[in-house]
Design an enzyme around this catalytic site. Structure first.
Site, PDB file in Angstrom:
ATOM      1  N   LYS A  85       4.868 -30.099 -13.764  1.00 20.01           N
ATOM      2  CA  LYS A  85       6.297 -30.226 -13.477  1.00 20.01           C
ATOM      3  C   LYS A  85       7.115 -29.464 -14.520  1.00 20.01           C
ATOM      4  CE  LYS A  85       9.558 -34.018 -12.397  1.00 20.01           C
ATOM      5  NZ  LYS A  85       9.660 -35.496 -12.328  1.00 20.01           N
ATOM      6  N   SER A 166      11.561 -37.372  -8.241  1.00 19.22           N
ATOM      7  CA  SER A 166      11.928 -36.038  -8.684  1.00 19.22           C
ATOM      8  C   SER A 166      10.755 -35.073  -8.796  1.00 19.22           C
ATOM      9  CB  SER A 166      12.625 -36.126 -10.049  1.00 19.22           C
ATOM     10  OG  SER A 166      11.734 -36.627 -11.049  1.00 19.22           O
ATOM     11  N   SER A 190       9.368 -41.486  -9.234  1.00 21.47           N
ATOM     12  CA  SER A 190       9.368 -40.027  -9.138  1.00 21.47           C
ATOM     13  C   SER A 190       7.996 -39.397  -8.954  1.00 21.47           C
ATOM     14  CB  SER A 190      10.038 -39.412 -10.375  1.00 21.47           C
ATOM     15  OG  SER A 190      11.440 -39.583 -10.303  1.00 21.47           O
TER      16      SER A 190
END
Length: 504
Positions: A85, A166, A190
């Site tokens: 990420k 996210s 997330s």
């Protein structure tokens, strides 16, 4: 797997299979890495899951092949392409932006601790994944999967549906085979929700199992990183590779924060036999007929696998009380933790939260085009002091309610774990807050710092993925992975995404 550049079916192999092929000389890391890069070139224009491709990926793969030939594999991820990420630091030619153009000039001085663990295990860092900007802590109206640096990530199964967030790009990239495994981060939901909505396995470990050192923060009391993968096997192997004590992260120092020495011990097809599994329906069923059908089928399968299924194991809904305490606590933590991260990170970028707010206003056409920065503004109004008595009361109350909700339910019914639907089917992009009555499945485990795993369970409307969640007590990580593995192996419901334009 003979033709790795065009024939490796990443939906049908695990890291174990790939290691076996590379060890036997039937496959090289360079071939596997080029295969993933080709998939990124072909699929990412539609998916927007990958925001940065590591310019050194192919060279790293060649180096891995040389290492394997000369000295043997360094670790369980030798030669395996991994995407991480875009809020995880790397000291290489890739930026770490958290989705914001404000951090394009940031140059972290070192790798995040978990990145160092990946490198030591032999992984090839393939690139970075798109995310909801600032890990979905810039505005309550944020559009899941959108960032100013990466654009709009799209659900791997139905392109006009939300990927959730996210860790949007991490889930989509894992689902679409853009890498063998990916890493996401979670403060609340997330990892778990995007994993479920993209038919992947997502694992949020116990707080402290994986170091947060070198990750753009929201809250040191809740943030954690974890794997997303197409199989429980790959998720478990990757968790073992990245976990471990880090002197820079005190949460990792507890003797209780540990895993069995051999990750393979949790992969037991009979793990559910004799387990007492509570069924959490309240707030999660009666909302979507397909979700109810898939969940009821999953519960029956748990019984078939030898579990004692206990109905009525409802985890109390603490959302209202959490909102009274949690948001004020998070705002203080965010200001404190983010300011510390920005001050310690070299490069040309705003030095604190106030500077970020001003940057976004100056670049509103780019940064504020889709939603605002209310969380930033509210956080800036706090004193950012974790020693403040009011802050400490809020945090202690939030954590206590969350832990009591899970621990109390487990104790009252003498349970080993709790199962529940992870999330409703993915809504259209931008309609994540469409007013459905589904209660959060992730809030209590996130605030408590407890583990949570989601595993593919079926599909709604024939195309929209649905997940089954296993929730447990602190440090029950290995047990939950075992239950998820037993369920996965018995059901094998996951199918590869077809990137449908829409349901119609």
């Amino acid at each position: 797997m003979a033709d790795a550049t065009g024939g490796t079916d990443l939906d049908r192999v695990t890291i174990v299979d790939l290691q076996r092929s590379m060890g036997a000389g039937r496959l090289t890391s360079e071939e596997l890495t080029r295969h993933c890069l080709e998939r990124i070139d072909r699929l990412n224009p539609r998916l927007c899951a990958v925001v940065t491709v590591n310019p050194d990926a192919t060279a790293l793969a060649r180096r891995s092949d040389d290492t394997r030939r000369s000295r043997g594999a360094r670790g369980p991820l030798e030669g395996i392409p991994v995407l991480i990420k875009d809020n995880i630091d790397t000291a290489d030619r890739q930026p770490t932006t958290a989705g914001s153009t404000a951090l394009l000039g940031a140059r972290p001085a070192g790798d995040a601790f978990l990145v160092g663990r990946l490198r030591a295990a032999g992984a090839v860092l393939l690139g970075k994944t798109n995310m909801t900007e600032w890990a979905n802590f810039r505005s309550p109206e944020a559009v899941s999967g959108w960032s100013a640096t990466g654009g709009q990530t799209r659900n791997a199964y139905v392109l006009d549906r939300s990927p959730s967030g996210s860790s949007s790009g991490s889930a989509v990239a894992a689902a679409a085979g853009l890498a063998v495994v990916t890493i996401g981060t979670e403060t609340d939901g997330s990892i778990i929700i995007p994993a479920a909505l993209n038919s992947t396995v997502g694992f949020k470990p116990t707080l402290g199992m994986v170091s947060r050192n070198g990750i753009v923060p929201i809250s040191a009391r809740q943030d954690t990183a974890g794997p997303l993968a197409r199989t429980v096997t790959d998720a478990a192997l990757t968790l073992w590779a990245i976990h471990g004590p880090d002197p820079a992260d005190p949460e990792t120092a507890s003797a209780a924060i540990t895993l069995p020495a051999d990750w393979r011990t949790v992969l037991d097809r009979d793990a559910l036999r004799g387990a007492r599994i509570g069924v959490w329906r309240q707030g999660h069923t009666g909302i979507d007929a397909d979700m109810d059908r898939v969940f009821d089928c999953a519960v029956r399968r748990l019984e078939d696998l030898g579990a004692t299924v206990v109905e009525g194991a409802e985890v109390p809904n603490t959302e209202e009380v959490e909102q009274q305490h949690l948001l004020p606590a998070l705002l203080t933590e965010f200001k404190h933790d983010l300011n510390a991260y920005l001050a310690a990170t070299p490069g040309a970028h705003p030095g604190d939260l106030a500077g970020l707010i001003a940057y976004n206003l100056r670049h509103a056409d780019t940064e504020l085009a889709r939603f605002g920065q209310e969380f930033f503004e509210w956080a800036e109004r706090t004193d950012g002091d974790p020693g403040d008595p009011a802050y400490r009361r809020h945090r202690e109350a939030a954590t206590r309610h969350a832990r009591e909700a899970i621990d109390g339910t487990l104790a009252a019914h003498r349970l080993d774990a709790i199962v529940t639907p992870t999330a409703p089917p993915a809504p259209p992009i931008g309609h994540e807050r469409g007013g459905d009555s589904f209660a959060s499945s992730t809030l209590n485990s996130a605030v408590a710092g407890y583990p949570h795993v989601t595993v593919p369970a079926g599909y709604a409307r024939g195309a929209l993925p649905l997940g089954l969640s296993f929730v447990g007590a602190r440090c029950s990580d290995a047990r939950l992975l075992g239950y998820a593995y037993a369920f996965e192996q018995a059901t094998r419901v996951r199918t590869a995404p077809r990137c449908l334009p829409s349901l119609s």
